[in-house]
Design a protein around this motif. Structure first.
Motif, PDB file in Angstrom:
ATOM      1  N   ILE A   1       6.367   2.643  10.338  1.00  0.00           N
ATOM      2  CA  ILE A   1       5.642   3.173   9.168  1.00  0.00           C
ATOM      3  C   ILE A   1       5.733   4.699   9.169  1.00  0.00           C
ATOM      4  CG2 ILE A   1       3.344   3.459   8.145  1.00  0.00           C
ATOM      5  CD1 ILE A   1       2.771   0.530   9.114  1.00  0.00           C
ATOM      6  N   ALA A   2       5.501   5.316  10.338  1.00  0.00           N
ATOM      7  CA  ALA A   2       5.549   6.784  10.434  1.00  0.00           C
ATOM      8  C   ALA A   2       6.967   7.311  10.217  1.00  0.00           C
ATOM      9  CB  ALA A   2       5.021   7.232  11.791  1.00  0.00           C
ATOM     10  N   TYR A   3       7.970   6.463  10.464  1.00  0.00           N
ATOM     11  CA  TYR A   3       9.371   6.877  10.276  1.00  0.00           C
ATOM     12  C   TYR A   3       9.652   7.150   8.792  1.00  0.00           C
ATOM     13  CZ  TYR A   3      14.411   6.972  11.212  1.00  0.00           C
ATOM     14  OH  TYR A   3      15.725   7.362  11.345  1.00  0.00           O
ATOM     15  N   PHE A   4       9.018   6.376   7.930  1.00  0.00           N
ATOM     16  CA  PHE A   4       9.305   6.493   6.486  1.00  0.00           C
ATOM     17  C   PHE A   4       8.187   7.108   5.650  1.00  0.00           C
ATOM     18  CE2 PHE A   4      12.464   3.057   7.416  1.00  0.00           C
ATOM     19  CZ  PHE A   4      13.587   3.762   6.999  1.00  0.00           C
ATOM     20  N   PHE A   5       6.952   7.062   6.130  1.00  0.00           N
ATOM     21  CA  PHE A   5       5.830   7.481   5.280  1.00  0.00           C
ATOM     22  C   PHE A   5       4.902   8.463   5.999  1.00  0.00           C
ATOM     23  CE2 PHE A   5       7.022   3.264   3.664  1.00  0.00           C
ATOM     24  CZ  PHE A   5       7.115   3.522   2.305  1.00  0.00           C
ATOM     25  N   GLY A   6       4.522   9.517   5.274  1.00  0.00           N
ATOM     26  CA  GLY A   6       3.418  10.358   5.707  1.00  0.00           C
ATOM     27  C   GLY A   6       2.115   9.668   5.357  1.00  0.00           C
TER      28      GLY A   6
ATOM     29  N   VAL B   1       0.818  -1.223   0.000  1.00  0.00           N
ATOM     30  CA  VAL B   1       0.000   0.000   0.000  1.00  0.00           C
ATOM     31  C   VAL B   1       0.850   1.272   0.000  1.00  0.00           C
ATOM     32  CG1 VAL B   1      -2.028  -1.128   0.998  1.00  0.00           C
ATOM     33  CG2 VAL B   1      -0.344  -0.060   2.521  1.00  0.00           C
ATOM     34  N   ALA B   2       2.178   1.097   0.090  1.00  0.00           N
ATOM     35  CA  ALA B   2       3.129   2.213  -0.042  1.00  0.00           C
ATOM     36  C   ALA B   2       4.484   1.589  -0.321  1.00  0.00           C
ATOM     37  CB  ALA B   2       3.198   3.049   1.228  1.00  0.00           C
ATOM     38  N   ALA B   3       5.321   2.262  -1.139  1.00  0.00           N
ATOM     39  CA  ALA B   3       6.653   1.718  -1.434  1.00  0.00           C
ATOM     40  C   ALA B   3       7.547   2.805  -2.001  1.00  0.00           C
ATOM     41  CB  ALA B   3       6.566   0.574  -2.448  1.00  0.00           C
ATOM     42  N   LYS B   4       8.829   2.772  -1.621  1.00  0.00           N
ATOM     43  CA  LYS B   4       9.814   3.640  -2.279  1.00  0.00           C
ATOM     44  C   LYS B   4      11.213   3.063  -2.110  1.00  0.00           C
ATOM     45  CE  LYS B   4       9.370   6.836   1.636  1.00  0.00           C
ATOM     46  NZ  LYS B   4       8.793   8.146   2.018  1.00  0.00           N
ATOM     47  N   MET B   5      12.089   3.397  -3.062  1.00  0.00           N
ATOM     48  CA  MET B   5      13.489   2.991  -2.961  1.00  0.00           C
ATOM     49  C   MET B   5      14.273   4.169  -2.404  1.00  0.00           C
ATOM     50  SD  MET B   5      16.057   1.397  -5.820  1.00  0.00           S
ATOM     51  CE  MET B   5      15.250  -0.191  -5.901  1.00  0.00           C
ATOM     52  N   LEU B   6      15.148   3.861  -1.444  1.00  0.00           N
ATOM     53  CA  LEU B   6      15.912   4.900  -0.752  1.00  0.00           C
ATOM     54  C   LEU B   6      17.340   4.450  -0.538  1.00  0.00           C
ATOM     55  CD1 LEU B   6      13.665   5.642   2.376  1.00  0.00           C
ATOM     56  CD2 LEU B   6      13.957   7.115   0.386  1.00  0.00           C
TER      57      LEU B   6
ATOM     58  N   ILE C   1       0.383   6.677   1.824  1.00  0.00           N
ATOM     59  CA  ILE C   1      -0.130   5.311   1.978  1.00  0.00           C
ATOM     60  C   ILE C   1      -1.500   5.248   1.319  1.00  0.00           C
ATOM     61  CG2 ILE C   1      -0.730   3.501   3.627  1.00  0.00           C
ATOM     62  CD1 ILE C   1       1.174   4.914   5.630  1.00  0.00           C
ATOM     63  N   CYS C   2      -1.679   4.284   0.408  1.00  0.00           N
ATOM     64  CA  CYS C   2      -2.876   4.253  -0.428  1.00  0.00           C
ATOM     65  C   CYS C   2      -3.845   3.176   0.043  1.00  0.00           C
ATOM     66  CB  CYS C   2      -2.494   3.973  -1.880  1.00  0.00           C
ATOM     67  SG  CYS C   2      -1.455   5.275  -2.543  1.00  0.00           S
ATOM     68  N   ALA C   3      -5.082   3.567   0.288  1.00  0.00           N
ATOM     69  CA  ALA C   3      -6.121   2.572   0.592  1.00  0.00           C
ATOM     70  C   ALA C   3      -6.377   1.753  -0.665  1.00  0.00           C
ATOM     71  CB  ALA C   3      -7.388   3.292   1.034  1.00  0.00           C
TER      72      ALA C   3
ATOM     73  N   VAL D   1       5.026  -0.542   2.918  1.00  0.00           N
ATOM     74  CA  VAL D   1       3.992  -0.897   3.884  1.00  0.00           C
ATOM     75  C   VAL D   1       3.172  -2.033   3.285  1.00  0.00           C
ATOM     76  CG1 VAL D   1       2.007  -0.093   5.202  1.00  0.00           C
ATOM     77  CG2 VAL D   1       3.905   1.487   4.722  1.00  0.00           C
ATOM     78  N   LEU D   2       3.067  -3.121   4.028  1.00  0.00           N
ATOM     79  CA  LEU D   2       2.254  -4.268   3.626  1.00  0.00           C
ATOM     80  C   LEU D   2       0.992  -4.283   4.480  1.00  0.00           C
ATOM     81  CD1 LEU D   2       5.042  -7.043   3.550  1.00  0.00           C
ATOM     82  CD2 LEU D   2       4.282  -5.547   1.677  1.00  0.00           C
ATOM     83  N   GLU D   3      -0.120  -4.607   3.859  1.00  0.00           N
ATOM     84  CA  GLU D   3      -1.404  -4.622   4.570  1.00  0.00           C
ATOM     85  C   GLU D   3      -2.107  -5.946   4.340  1.00  0.00           C
ATOM     86  OE1 GLU D   3      -4.118  -1.030   4.619  1.00  0.00           O
ATOM     87  OE2 GLU D   3      -5.322  -2.424   3.435  1.00  0.00           O
ATOM     88  N   GLY D   4      -2.744  -6.452   5.380  1.00  0.00           N
ATOM     89  CA  GLY D   4      -3.527  -7.676   5.244  1.00  0.00           C
ATOM     90  C   GLY D   4      -3.860  -8.271   6.594  1.00  0.00           C
ATOM     91  N   ASP D   5      -4.508  -9.434   6.586  1.00  0.00           N
ATOM     92  CA  ASP D   5      -4.860 -10.120   7.826  1.00  0.00           C
ATOM     93  C   ASP D   5      -3.593 -10.471   8.591  1.00  0.00           C
ATOM     94  OD1 ASP D   5      -7.583 -10.075   7.346  1.00  0.00           O
ATOM     95  OD2 ASP D   5      -7.589 -12.040   6.351  1.00  0.00           O
ATOM     96  N   ASN D   6      -3.540 -10.068   9.840  1.00  0.00           N
ATOM     97  CA  ASN D   6      -2.369 -10.373  10.695  1.00  0.00           C
ATOM     98  C   ASN D   6      -1.061 -10.104   9.963  1.00  0.00           C
ATOM     99  OD1 ASN D   6      -3.926 -11.233  12.932  1.00  0.00           O
ATOM    100  ND2 ASN D   6      -4.285 -13.177  11.901  1.00  0.00           N
TER     101      ASN D   6
END
Ligand code: RTP
Ligand code: MG
Length: 141
Positions: free
Chosen positions: A129-134, A35-40, A138-140, A76-81
């Motif tokens: 998550i907050a350390y790297f992404f506003g 739901v969010a990704a970037k190379m750094l 992050i996309c629903a 950011v990965l999203e899903g069950d558990n």
């Protein structure tokens, strides 16, 4: 089951081995959504802050040196558990102890160059998550 978000990092060794896609495929096949990704390229200060919980450990300098040795993919990965599901897919910290078929068993070389990071609790997921992404990054889905 709880819908969760977790912070995942594809570490410099796995980026250098050109297996970003193979690792992402494992997350997607397990039902986790990116739901969010970037190379750094992490700076020393960014890596030190991210791993602040380990700053008194003997391996801290090696860890920061490794994490700044080349680009990483933070996501950011999203899903069950998602937190536990990601840790299961990753396998044990030391690839020699990682179960067959896990990401670390298949792609990691050593306890330092161990391919991936995953948050280890809901509290660390929120912080990481907050350390790297506003929130706007992050996309629903
Ligand atoms: P990570 O945070 O990267 O997802 O890994 P983890 O939870 O499985 O392991 P953790 O205890 O949080 O340690 C963070 C990273 O530090 C390196 N490490 N080296 N030489 C050592 O004894 C040692 N222990 C840990 C590993 O690269 C580990 O991923
Ligand atoms: Mg950890």
């Amino acid at each position: 089951m709880a819908n969760e978000r977790t912070l995942s990092i594809i570490k410099p060794d796995a980026v250098a081995k050109n297996v970003i896609g193979e690792i992402e495929s494992r997350f997607e096949k397990a039902g986790l959504k990116i739901v969010a990704a970037k190379m750094l390229q992490l700076s020393q200060a960014q890596a030190e802050g991210f791993y602040a919980e380990h700053k008194e450990r003997s391996f801290f300098g090696d860890l920061v040196g490794f994490m700044t040795s080349g680009p990483v993919v933070v996501q950011v990965l999203e899903g069950d558990n998602a937190i536990a599901a990601n840790r299961d897919l990753m396998g044990a910290t030391n690839p020699k102890e990682a179960e067959a078929g896990t990401i670390r068993a298949d792609f990691a070389q050593s306890i330092d160059a161990n391919a991936v990071h995953g948050s280890d609790s809901p509290e660390s997921a929120e912080r990481e998550i907050a350390y790297f992404f506003g929130s706007e990054e992050i996309c629903a889905r």
